[in-house]
Enzyme design. Structure first.
Site, PDB file in Angstrom:
ATOM      1  N   ASP A 443       0.858  -1.189   0.000  1.00 31.41           N
ATOM      2  CA  ASP A 443       0.000   0.000   0.000  1.00 31.41           C
ATOM      3  C   ASP A 443       0.892   1.237   0.000  1.00 31.41           C
ATOM      4  OD1 ASP A 443      -2.220  -1.404   0.190  1.00 31.41           O
ATOM      5  OD2 ASP A 443      -2.680  -1.015   2.284  1.00 31.41           O
ATOM      6  N   THR A 445      -0.334   4.723   1.415  1.00 26.67           N
ATOM      7  CA  THR A 445      -0.580   5.537   2.612  1.00 26.67           C
ATOM      8  C   THR A 445      -0.278   4.750   3.878  1.00 26.67           C
ATOM      9  OG1 THR A 445      -2.314   6.585   1.357  1.00 26.67           O
ATOM     10  CG2 THR A 445      -2.274   7.028   3.711  1.00 26.67           C
ATOM     11  N   ASP A 765      -4.523  -2.974   4.982  1.00 26.08           N
ATOM     12  CA  ASP A 765      -5.028  -2.520   6.276  1.00 26.08           C
ATOM     13  C   ASP A 765      -6.543  -2.546   6.344  1.00 26.08           C
ATOM     14  OD1 ASP A 765      -5.467  -0.528   4.483  1.00 26.08           O
ATOM     15  OD2 ASP A 765      -4.266   0.994   5.486  1.00 26.08           O
TER      16      ASP A 765
END
Length: 1191
Positions: A443, A445, A765
């Site tokens: 990912d 962020t 996440d």
């Protein structure tokens, strides 16, 4: 009906054995109600209860007053409808863990050998004592039992270490979970009072107040709502907010976010019966007793039932298509190797026994011409027993029982150390798989970036500031508008808190993009909080919250004179199109035409995006009182004619350690890909900053839409060949949905384009990342930003959410592999030498130069100690300088084979010289000693030299790639130094004071020096061996390969189709023709199959974590639960496709397999897995499945 049940007599209530009648509404009834959506739900409520008030009556609660709050009533409700907690899986007892550890096949072989050995040591033939030709001397006879006991002791050690490791790991997890746990509160009405109670205290029948920003802790039905909109993406994967009204869709689900409005709901399902609870149940967190769970697919109200698990027919056919989950590759290679060594050992020991018996018979009856008499039978039996013990000793020495221990110690040591490196390992084998990783999909962020957003550039009043301007440079009028706009038009749940410790950074709470804007006002020395105090949330006239269609958020304020003012913020390319004026330096607005807009986009917006900034436009609009009240529902009309206040560029800085970590990965032969929901320019800029992309590289950066267009054929089905054309060059996938991520991971894993099959690690996440995390070979969940579903689906949790921790995991993974190879190199040298010495000794002198107990000291202590010493080598950066081994790399490379055989030659030469030419020492020859003679100096020297050669060879074993300096970093490993010293001390004690049990006599200083000299010789010899180039030795074979699919015979595939995973170890044993292995193994297989069926209520069988959860709210305790707050996800299908298609058609992949995958961790590979492998029955109705299909 509702009325009667409401007024049941008190006596009747208490005396009722079946409590459910007192609520005249059963748990099952409520569960089936909560599966319905929209119109169906309303119809059911009207048919069964009249309206929501009728349902309240049935549940004995008042929509206005709530429950009375008496403890007996609350307890009764908990009894009938369950508590609002999700029970953790029961931990395994220590005894169960011991029993599991005992299933290891090498241990079983050892136990059998030990028991036979013990039995024989106590067997004494009748009248044997009176016979003059007693075979065993007293020492050997006394020490006979030591052998069997010592073997059993070693087995006990291994088993206890393994079981203790598993137990402490489980304990660690429970501790971790309770650390993660935070008690959440929620507002309910009880006895007419609005109170806050713990989430775990909510019961069915409670009246809960829901408001903007809440996370629903239980399922319920709406009683009253005003403009309520819910983000159900955490369950359905749909980013659009669902409007909840009494007449359209009153069903509220646990684990979802309230995005707008407020209301009251009647709680109808808690704990395991709520939607979140059902997901957790499917994740194997707790197993429901009722297999007929019916779960509706969240979208379009189309219900799909989960079939009962034992039903025949359709469900079973689908079952065949599921790819199997494979067990640890390393474990498979090791078991195969152990079986091969076991076979060799069995062969050698059988031959030894046969040769001994033949020689005895020829010598006795032919050469000496002894006549067979019945009285002598006991003596013959005693000879046979002695020969058999020698045979068993050879076998015991041949079987490397240190292997399972080495693996366990190495993995356990790594896992413990990885905790310090912020890697919490949930599945042990993930640790070693990580060493083979060839690709990482990360990912952006929070993993590559810090997830601390700040405004760094701004375009205000006609001027582009490259850094945040001083407040006196901005006209006061514009500054006031800006501060007011940001203050009221950011969620009131988002705020900037003071730092936790002196000198730290301020804490950002809530949506990180909004935090950046609030921080911007603070940088301009304005206080947003005073504005919020002045205009509390209740005073906001109307809020149009952010969603993926609007890509903006607007808040309307009503002024005293009846006019309105609306503030908007959103993606700059969208919002600038709606602006017709812009504020200039004078503080006045001037016309803003399309030409000006294009100029602004080019000059400001694109220049910000190319630096990796996220651009946000801030604007406002006035509605004068004279024009009357606008039509607030006509959004298109409301959101036009805006006046642009400013455009800001928000930076989410790359973590400082990431570029270096990515460079290490690339040097180690691992490809890093970025998968993000952000805009493609921003993603490209960040990828360049991280070093994923380099200027001038020929790599692909795609958006989710384009990626889908390229991988699907005309029918919209995904084709592997199309994916194969894209993935090798793909480095950035932007604006991607979780389904795109899953498709990419699956595509890379299933690909056969490159000769080395890919091992993929993935970070995630969000709840929706669950399927991709389960599909990946190693799934990394974020410990801080990650949701519980993501953690549940992962193999390793990154406790600091940092990419560089993944590099540490790679290092540890490779280290595990190398540690085991080091141990193997050492172990096999000892085994080869000991077996050949015992074999040739027995054949030539009818007695082994190394006695049984000495062999066991060499075998057991050196094994166990060596596994400790070599398995705990700390990893070095050098591990990252080579490419990954891949799945099919043999455990024993050519170089290692060269070392093993080279050292064996030296040791055998030395031993045989000592045995047969003893003249250099002035001592008697021990070979011709009678059978019951005391121990001789001769054989003591042989034994001592042998052990010392092993001790020094342990240094050689530290290097497996042919390095010269075997002492490098030796003092970094305290355990190694301690063990080498310890072994040396014990050896001195055994030789000097061991006496009869060890068949030793004490040696002089001179003899000791000779022994040490010969021992040190192996170090010098090691230098000679490593000088020979391996490429000259083409005849050397490697050993310890994994199994290829082609090697698996058809009938075995058939046999395996009832099991839910391919266990390589299991298959190796299947192939071993060793009968005892086979018999034991079949039992083991049957036990496994039975277990698989017993556990198959839980499709997530095999998850090791027993995460305790004391509140269901823990599941939703993160505000980041929605996948990307300000980044909309591009749906997979074009927006114009009909909304009524059942979800399964959407993702119309041509095989059933793809639709079910999210529920199965499956590290399967082409070339390893039979196409018709069985799996657990799929659950197409499960939430995780709907996450994927509904996209």
């Amino acid at each position: 009906m509702a009325n009667n049940s409401f007024r049941g007599s008190k006596h009747g209530r208490r005396g009722e054995a079946n409590h459910e009648t007192e609520f005249s509404c059963s748990l099952q009834e409520l569960r089936s109600l909560m599966e319905l959506r929209g119109a169906e739900a309303i119809t059911r409520i009207q048919e069964c209860y009249g309206d929501v008030n009728g349902l309240c009556g049935r549940l004995r609660t008042s929509p206005v007053e709530g429950l009375d709050g008496k403890s007996e009533d609350i307890n009764r409700r908990k009894q009938n409808f369950g508590q609002n907690v999700i029970p953790p899986k029961k931990p395994k007892t220590f005894v169960q863990l011991v029993w599991e550890a005992l299933q290891d096949v090498t241990l079983i072989i050892l136990e059998v050998a030990a028991i036979i050995s013990l039995g024989l040591s106590f067997y004494s033939p009748p009248d044997a004592e009176r016979q003059t030709g007693g075979v065993e001397d007293e020492g050997e006879a006394e020490a006979g039992w030591i052998e069997g006991a010592a073997i059993l002791l070693s087995v006990v050690c291994v088993v206890l270490v393994t079981a203790f490791n598993d137990w402490s790991k489980e304990k660690q997890f429970r501790g971790l979970q309770s650390r993660i746990e935070q008690e959440q509160k929620f507002t309910v009405v009880r006895g007419g009072q609005v109170i806050q109670i713990k989430v775990s205290e909510i019961v069915v029948g409670d009246i809960a107040q829901v408001k903007y920003g809440d996370l629903l802790p239980a399922d319920g039905v709406l009683i009253q709502g005003n403009d309520l909109k819910i983000d159900e993406s955490s369950l359905t994967g749909e980013s659009d907010h669902v409007k909840k009204t009494l007449d359209k869709d009153p069903m509220l689900l646990s684990g979802t976010h309230v995005m707008e409005g407020s209301g009251k709901m009647l709680v109808t399902a808690v704990g395991v019966n709520s939607q979140t609870g059902i997901i957790f149940t499917l994740l194997g967190e707790s197993i429901l007793t009722d297999p007929h769970i019916r779960k509706s697919n969240f979208k379009d109200g189309a219900t799909v039932e989960m079939q009962p698990l034992n039903e025949d027919g359709e469900q079973d056919k689908k079952k065949k298509n599921l790819p199997k989950k494979e067990k640890s590759v390393l474990q498979g290679k090791l078991t195969k190797l152990a079986v091969q060594i076991g076979k060799a050992g069995l062969f050698m020991s059988t031959i030894t026994v046969i040769i001994l018996i033949t020689r005895f018979l020829i010598d006795t009856f032919w050469i000496q011409g002894v006549v067979w008499t019945a009285e002598c039978v006991p003596i013959y039996i005693q000879f046979l027993v002695k020969f058999f013990i020698i045979g068993v000793t050879v076998l015991v020495v041949a079987v490397p029982e240190g292997l399972p221990l080495a693996v366990t110690i190495s993995l356990a040591y790594s896992v413990k150390k990885m905790m310090k490196d912020n890697n919490l390992v949930r599945h042990l084998d993930a640790c070693e798989t990580m060493g083979n990783a060839t690709a990482i999909c990360s990912d952006k962020t929070g993993t590559l970036t810090m997830n601390r957003m700040t405004v760094v550039q701004a375009y205000i009043a006609g001027h582009h500031y490259k850094k945040v301007p001083e407040s006196d440079l901005i006209p006061v009028k514009i500054l006031d508008l800006l501060t007011l706009g940001i203050g009221v038009n950011c969620a009131y749940t988002t705020k900037i808190m003071p730092p936790e410790r002196e000198g730290g950074l301020p804490r950002q709470v809530g949506n990180k993009t909004e935090c950046a804007l609030l921080g911007f006002t603070l940088d301009l020395h304005r206080d947003y909080q005073s504005i919020r105090n002045e205009i509390p949330e209740e005073k906001l006239f109307k809020v149009y919250t952010f969603n993926s269609v609007r890509k903006s958020m607007s808040t309307v304020l009503k002024n005293h004179d009846g006019s309105y003012r609306m503030f908007s913020k959103g993606a700059s390319e969208i919002l600038l199109k709606k602006c017709c004026q812009i504020l200039m330096a004078s503080g006045e607005a001037k016309a803003f035409k399309s030409r000006d807009r294009d100029d602004l986009v080019k000059r400001v917006v694109e220049s910000m995006a190319s630096e990796g900034l996220r651009t946000i436009c801030l604007a406002y609009r006035d509605f004068p009182a004279s024009e009357g009240e606008p039509d607030w529902d006509n959004e298109a009309q409301i959101l036009t004619g805006l006046t642009c206040i400013a455009v800001v560029g928000i930076e989410d800085p790359v973590r400082p350690e990431v570029p270096d970590a990515i460079r290490k990965c690339q040097r180690a032969g691992i490809t890093v890909r970025m998968v993000t929901g952000d805009n493609i320019n921003t993603a490209r800029a960040i990828a360049t900053k991280c070093g994923i992309l380099h200027p001038g590289d020929d790599f692909l950066c795609l958006e989710g839409k384009e990626f889908n267009r390229r991988i699907r054929n005309e029918l919209g089905e995904i084709e592997q060949e199309r994916i194969d054309k894209i993935w090798p060059k793909l480095r950035v996938l932007a604006r991607s949905s979780p389904t795109d991520k899953h498709t990419l991971v699956k595509g890379i894993i299933d690909s056969t384009v490159l000769e080395q099959s890919q091992v993929v690690a993935v970070t995630g996440d969000g709840t929706n990342d669950g399927p991709a995390l389960k599909k990946a070979d190693v799934g990394f969940a974020m410990g801080i930003a990650g949701t519980d579903v993501a953690k549940e689906a992962s193999d390793i949790i990154l406790t600091d959410d940092n990419f560089s921790s993944i590099v540490k995991a790679v290092m540890w993974g490779r280290n595990v592999y190398d540690s085991i190879s080091k141990f193997l190199q050492f172990q096999l040298t000892v085994n080869v030498v000991a077996v050949i010495v015992a074999f040739s000794g027995a054949c030539i002198t009818q007695d082994s130069p190394l006695k049984a107990v000495q062999m066991l000291w060499v075998n057991l202590i050196m094994d166990t100690f060596a596994s400790l010493a070599l398995a705990t080598e700390p990893p070095t950066e050098a591990l990252l300088l080579r490419n990954p081994y891949g799945r099919n790399k043999p455990l024993i490379s050519r170089t290692m084979m060269k070392n093993i055989l080279g050292h064996a030659v030296y040791q055998l030469t030395t031993i045989f010289l000592l045995v047969f030419t003893i003249t250099m020492f002035d001592i008697d020859n021990g070979r011709n000693a009678p059978l019951h003679a005391p121990p001789s100096e001769h054989y003591t020297i042989v034994f001592n030299t042998f052990v010392l050669m092993q001790i020094f060879n342990e240094f050689n074993a530290r290097k497996i790639h042919g390095e010269r300096n075997v002492f490098e970093g030796v003092f970094n490993n305290i355990i190694f130094c301690t063990i080498v010293l310890g072994t040396l001390v014990i050896q001195i004690l055994i030789v000097q004071f061991g006496g009869k049990p060890f068949s030793c006599v004490s040696l002089t200083i001179e003899q000791w020096l000779w022994c040490i000299f010969l021992g040190v010789g192996s170090l010098l010899w090691g230098q000679l061996v490593s000088s020979i180039p391996t490429k000259w030795l083409k005849f050397l074979k490697t050993a310890g390969h994994g199994t290829q699919r082609e090697e698996i015979p058809e009938e075995e595939l058939e046999e395996m189709k009832d099991m839910d995973e391919i266990d390589h170890a299991e298959m190796e044993l299947r192939r071993g023709q060793v009968l005892w292995c086979r018999g034991l193994n079949r039992i083991q297989t049957q036990i496994r199959v039975v277990n698989a069926f017993r556990d198959s209520v839980s499709p997530y069988e095999g998850l090791e974590t027993p995460e305790a959860r004391s509140s269901i709210h823990n599941f939703m305790s993160h505000p980041e639960f929605r996948i990307e707050d300000s980044e909309p996800h591009i749906p997979l299908i074009d927006e114009n496709e009909s909304e009524d298609d059942p979800p399964t058609k959407r993702n119309s992949n041509n095989n059933a397999m793809d639709r079910i995958i999210p529920l199965h961790k499956d590290t399967s590979r082409p070339g390893l897995i039979p196409p018709n492998s069985a799996g657990l029955p799929p659950c197409p109705g499960s939430p995780l499945h709907s996450l994927e299909t509904s996209l």
